[in-house]
Each structure stands twice: as structure tokens, then as C-alpha cells.
Write an enzyme that holds these catalytic residues in place. Sequence first.
Site, PDB file in Angstrom:
ATOM      1  N   LYS A  45      45.285  20.608  49.719  1.00  0.00           N
ATOM      2  CA  LYS A  45      45.724  19.383  48.676  1.00  0.00           C
ATOM      3  C   LYS A  45      47.101  19.478  48.939  1.00  0.00           C
ATOM      4  CE  LYS A  45      46.090  18.360  43.753  1.00  0.00           C
ATOM      5  NZ  LYS A  45      45.861  18.840  42.572  1.00  0.00           N
TER       6      LYS A  45
ATOM      7  N   GLU B 157      49.485  30.106  53.661  1.00  0.00           N
ATOM      8  CA  GLU B 157      48.101  30.900  54.575  1.00  0.00           C
ATOM      9  C   GLU B 157      47.607  29.644  55.502  1.00  0.00           C
ATOM     10  OE1 GLU B 157      48.720  30.930  51.177  1.00  0.00           O
ATOM     11  OE2 GLU B 157      47.972  33.023  50.365  1.00  0.00           O
TER      12      GLU B 157
ATOM     13  N   GLY C 172      42.445  21.653  42.616  1.00  0.00           N
ATOM     14  CA  GLY C 172      42.021  22.387  43.768  1.00  0.00           C
ATOM     15  C   GLY C 172      40.445  22.957  43.639  1.00  0.00           C
ATOM     16  N   ARG C 173      40.372  23.729  42.369  1.00  0.00           N
ATOM     17  CA  ARG C 173      38.917  24.384  42.177  1.00  0.00           C
ATOM     18  C   ARG C 173      37.997  23.375  41.791  1.00  0.00           C
ATOM     19  NH1 ARG C 173      43.244  25.450  38.972  1.00  0.00           N
ATOM     20  NH2 ARG C 173      43.107  25.307  36.834  1.00  0.00           N
TER      21      ARG C 173
ATOM     22  N   GLU D  49      41.018  31.015  37.125  1.00  0.00           N
ATOM     23  CA  GLU D  49      42.442  30.240  37.261  1.00  0.00           C
ATOM     24  C   GLU D  49      42.239  28.987  36.056  1.00  0.00           C
ATOM     25  OE1 GLU D  49      44.197  29.539  41.429  1.00  0.00           O
ATOM     26  OE2 GLU D  49      43.161  27.699  41.036  1.00  0.00           O
TER      27      GLU D  49
ATOM     28  N   HIS E  59      21.280  47.645  42.650  1.00  0.00           N
ATOM     29  CA  HIS E  59      21.444  48.950  43.595  1.00  0.00           C
ATOM     30  C   HIS E  59      22.986  49.282  43.411  1.00  0.00           C
ATOM     31  CE1 HIS E  59      17.066  49.051  44.213  1.00  0.00           C
ATOM     32  NE2 HIS E  59      17.309  47.904  44.499  1.00  0.00           N
TER      33      HIS E  59
ATOM     34  N   LYS F  18      53.815  33.913  44.932  1.00  0.00           N
ATOM     35  CA  LYS F  18      53.958  33.240  46.238  1.00  0.00           C
ATOM     36  C   LYS F  18      55.503  33.351  46.326  1.00  0.00           C
ATOM     37  CE  LYS F  18      50.468  29.595  45.624  1.00  0.00           C
ATOM     38  NZ  LYS F  18      50.290  28.193  45.481  1.00  0.00           N
TER      39      LYS F  18
HETATM   40  O1  F6P Z   1      47.252  29.321  44.863  1.00  0.00           O
HETATM   41  C1  F6P Z   1      46.337  28.527  44.063  1.00  0.00           C
HETATM   42  C2  F6P Z   1      45.984  27.437  44.681  1.00  0.00           C
HETATM   43  O2  F6P Z   1      46.972  26.561  44.251  1.00  0.00           O
HETATM   44  C3  F6P Z   1      44.729  26.868  44.262  1.00  0.00           C
HETATM   45  O3  F6P Z   1      44.770  26.171  42.893  1.00  0.00           O
HETATM   46  C4  F6P Z   1      44.162  26.076  45.115  1.00  0.00           C
HETATM   47  O4  F6P Z   1      43.004  25.768  45.207  1.00  0.00           O
HETATM   48  C5  F6P Z   1      44.795  26.889  46.476  1.00  0.00           C
HETATM   49  O5  F6P Z   1      46.001  27.406  46.080  1.00  0.00           O
HETATM   50  C6  F6P Z   1      44.817  26.104  47.631  1.00  0.00           C
HETATM   51  O6  F6P Z   1      45.698  24.850  47.460  1.00  0.00           O
HETATM   52  P1  F6P Z   1      45.879  24.085  48.689  1.00  0.00           P
HETATM   53  O7  F6P Z   1      44.761  23.075  48.660  1.00  0.00           O
HETATM   54  O8  F6P Z   1      47.149  22.971  48.024  1.00  0.00           O
HETATM   55  O9  F6P Z   1      46.377  24.390  50.092  1.00  0.00           O
END
Ligand code: F6P
Length: 548
Positions: free
Chosen positions: A206, A212, A266-267, A352, A383, A512
Amino acid sequence: MKDLEAWRAAIAALEDYHQARPEMDMRQAFAIDRNRFDSFSLSLDDLLLDYSKCAVDEATIEKLIRLADAMGVREMRDAMFAGEPINTTEKRAVLHTALRAPADADFAVGGEDVMAGIHDVLDRMTTFAERVRSGEHRGQTGQPITDIVNIGIGGSDLGPAMVTGALIPYHDGPRCHFVSNVDGADMADTLARLTPATTLFIVASKTFTTIETMTNAKTARDWLTDMLGREATGRHFVAVSTALDKVADFGIAEENVFGFWDWVGGRYSVWSAIGLSVMLAVGPKNFRAFLDGAHAMDEHFRHAEPRQNMPMLLGLIGWWHRVICGYTSRAVIPYEQRLSRLPAYLQQLDMESNGKAVKRNGRPALTETGPVVWGEPGTNGQHAFFQLLHQGTDIIPVEFILSARGHEPDLEAHHELLLANGLAQAEALMRGRTFDEALEQAYAAGMTEEHAAAVAPHRVFPGDRPSITLIQDLLTPFALGRLIGLYEHRVFVEGALFGINSFDQWGVELGKELATALLPVLRTGEGVDERDGSTANLVKRIRAAAEA
Ligand code: F6P
């Protein structure tokens, strides 16, 4: 909150009722009321929600609905659908529901229609997906695309990863892989299985700043261009983002970017272009059915009366378990191997959203807020951790998700066993086993009186443990969309009852920021002694190993 006094009164009524009422024994409740299931279950087409194994009665539900009214849950719901900026800390609307609505629906943000933009992106996704799936879109060497790698994390990974896994019976497109972790092992293990000439990468972010995802995207780009040259990026990389300028800086051309909007959290983004990998895997028609399922749940949530409203009831009972009963976690157990990523998906969706300690006005929350959500598919979980669910000292409500039919008609015996297990676990949690029953069973197994008496206490199940069961006919794209829509709105209802903003996520920021600050310390050792004693020594330990 509409009215603090009304809220206090509603909470006090629930607490008093809970304390004054003699402990409700579920075995008795079912024995006394043969129609208990009818009173505490409801259906939406083929989706059945059974909450009769929770210790609620009509008065509880009535008082919970009164609480929802005091908290203005219905007004908040309407404000969400109206595109009002209910995400107050980020001053944003929350309109993922528009993403799954038909083109002629009426959704606007700040007075501006959003439907045309949504369907424009959907049309572009469809065209692109069809070109890739038909082999018309080819890689740099002229070969068709056989593998897709979605690079994203959090909502930009969990949604598409969970959905593609769930819809395997509908796959007729390229294979999908998901790389999320910045651990190089994730990317290395994935690339080891792939050929650059036939691989397409989707960089899904987003913000297009998530470290990452950016790190993984650069590694993937190097892998590709090392083999096929810089010009290959155009045919092998697309992006999904709201940050079009940043995508351009990364080197992905405008025609290869699928946008979305800041009013999609995002979620909550799997319904947007973040779902591109899903569309590539199962095709535009199945993707549309997935959206339609969620839309059906939206319409239900919007229009059904609280007593007949699935997300409302699920949210009210979730709140009841968390705040009045004091249960700190809940388990979600899909009896469906293909939903194995659902618990992880729901962890982000729920934790979240509702893992907050301040209310929308910035003051401390007046009650406990979101529970820990966790789970594993059945029967595997049985199990592993079901021992604790049945006999542990904590009560953990369980949500069972079942499909009446499986996708493998030749393996019907498996499915029957699967279902029998799911139903049996819910029954066992509710019924339990008394000391006398345990004793009798021990005698029946041929134990001596002494042995039976010694063993019986260990074989007692307290029972009276709450569970909810959701059953649908078959895990189709439509049914999956509807199920996810149900959980999204349930989280909304609980968040509204807690009085918090379910749509921001400031809690992810501090870690972060510190990681960014620690990276140079880890690399060079400079400034290590300015950190706290624990962190400093952990850094030194790692550096020593790296230098050895
Ligand atoms: O660190 C949490 C977050 O901001 C989530 O809410 C989001 O889904 C995820 O990181 C990834 O964010 P992006 O789509 O901006 O890379």
C-alpha cells in the site's frame, strides 16, 4: 459512544445479570429447552451460525443489543458505509465494502463517487489477468508465465495468500508463491524453485515503503535482471500500491501499476488490486464471485435487524466473552485444510484492529479490548492444543468452521470423519464428562476400583465451555468472500463496543523505528553502548558470531 450514562447502565445491567444468574449449565440448558438451537442460531442462505453452545439466554442477547445501541454501533456502521472518516486518527474513510459492490452501487468519499475508479482498476486487472492466463502476455524470452510471486507483507500478503490457498480447487492459472519475510530464506527458497523467464513478480505494498517488501523486491529484481537484463523488468514486474510516485521510482512503468486508495486499510485490502494474485490463479469470474460473497454479507450486515444480524451477534458474543466473562483469547479452528492460513489472516484482521488501549477520544479504554486470536486447522489442532481447551484452567471460546461438503467426492470418507471430529469437539467442550461418568468408563475398561478412582479425576472434563459453529455448504469463492466479510464486520462491531478506532495501527510503528535505528549499530557496532544493557549485549553477541 452515544451516551456515557446509557453505556454505563447497559454494562452494569450485563454485569449484574451475569453475577446474579446461577451458573448456566449447558447440558441442562439443552435438556430444558429442546428449541435452544432454534433460538440461538441463524442462517444466511447456506451459511449457518450456531451460537447455542454459548452460555447466553434471551435476556443476555437483549441486554447486549441495548449496549450496542448505547454505543451507537448501528450509526457507526451506517457512517462507515456512507464513507465518513471514521478512521479518525488517520482522518480516513473506511470503504473496503465499496470494493466488492456492483458498479452501479452508491459509494462516495468526501462527496466524490468511488465506484468508477474501483471498476476501472478491476477492468484493468481483468484484462491483465486474462492476458497472462491465456499466454498472450509473455516474458522477456517469449515464454508464457507459469509462476507468480507476490511480494508483500501483512495485509499485502496474508489476504491473497490465505485466499489462493483456500481456493485451490478453482486454480486454473499460473502457480502462486508468496514471499513476505525479510528473512532471505523466504526469497531464496522461493526463487530456487523458479525460472526467471517464466516468472512474474507482483510487488504489493500500500505504502511502497515497507522495508521487508522493498528489500525483497530489490532482491527479486536483481535475480531477474542478472539473468535476463534490465529491460526484462517491464514484462516481469507489476506493482499494486496507493503510492504511484514511489512505484515509478522503483522502475515499474505506469501501465504495470494497479492502484487503490487510502480508504482501504491494509488488512481489508484483499478485495482491491492486492487480490491480483488471486485473480491470476482462479480467474476473473471466480474473483468476482469472491467479491460477491463479501457484498452479500455487507448487505446483510447493513440491513438485518440486530437479533437476525450475523456479524452483530458474533461481535456481541465476542464482546460478552471478552469483557463480561473475562476470556482473554479465542481459537478459530477451520475444519478445512485449505483454510490453514485463516487463523493468521484473522490474527491481523482482529488483533491489528482491536488491540488498542485508548478510545477514539484518546482516553483509556474503559473495558478490556480485543482478545488474542489463534488457531490451526482441525483435525490437526486436536492432536496439539485441544488438551488445554478441554481440561486447562483457562476457558477459551472456540469457533469451528465447517463445510458440509468437500471438494473431493472420491474421498467422502475423509470428509465425514473430518466433520464428525469438528462436531464432536464442540459437543465435548459443551457436555464435558463428570467424575461418575469417568469412573464408570474406567470400570468398563476393566480397571480395579483403586486404579479407577485414581485415574477418574484426570478423565473429568468440566464441560460448559463455549463454542460457536459456522457451517456452509462448500468452500466456494462466494462462500469464502462471505465468511471473510462476516469476520471483518464482527471485528467492526467489537471495536465499536470497545469504543476504539479499529482502523489505525500505530502499535506497529515503534518497533519499525527502532529497527531502522538499530540496523547501523548492528552493522558497525557504533553506538552500541548507548542502547540498554540487554540490547547492547545481544548486538555484541551477534557481531561476535559474525566476526568469528
Ligand atoms: O506493519 C503493519 C502494516 O502497516 C499493515 O497494516 C500492513 O498490512 C502491512 O504493514 C504492509 O503494509 P504495506 O502494504 O504498506 O507494505
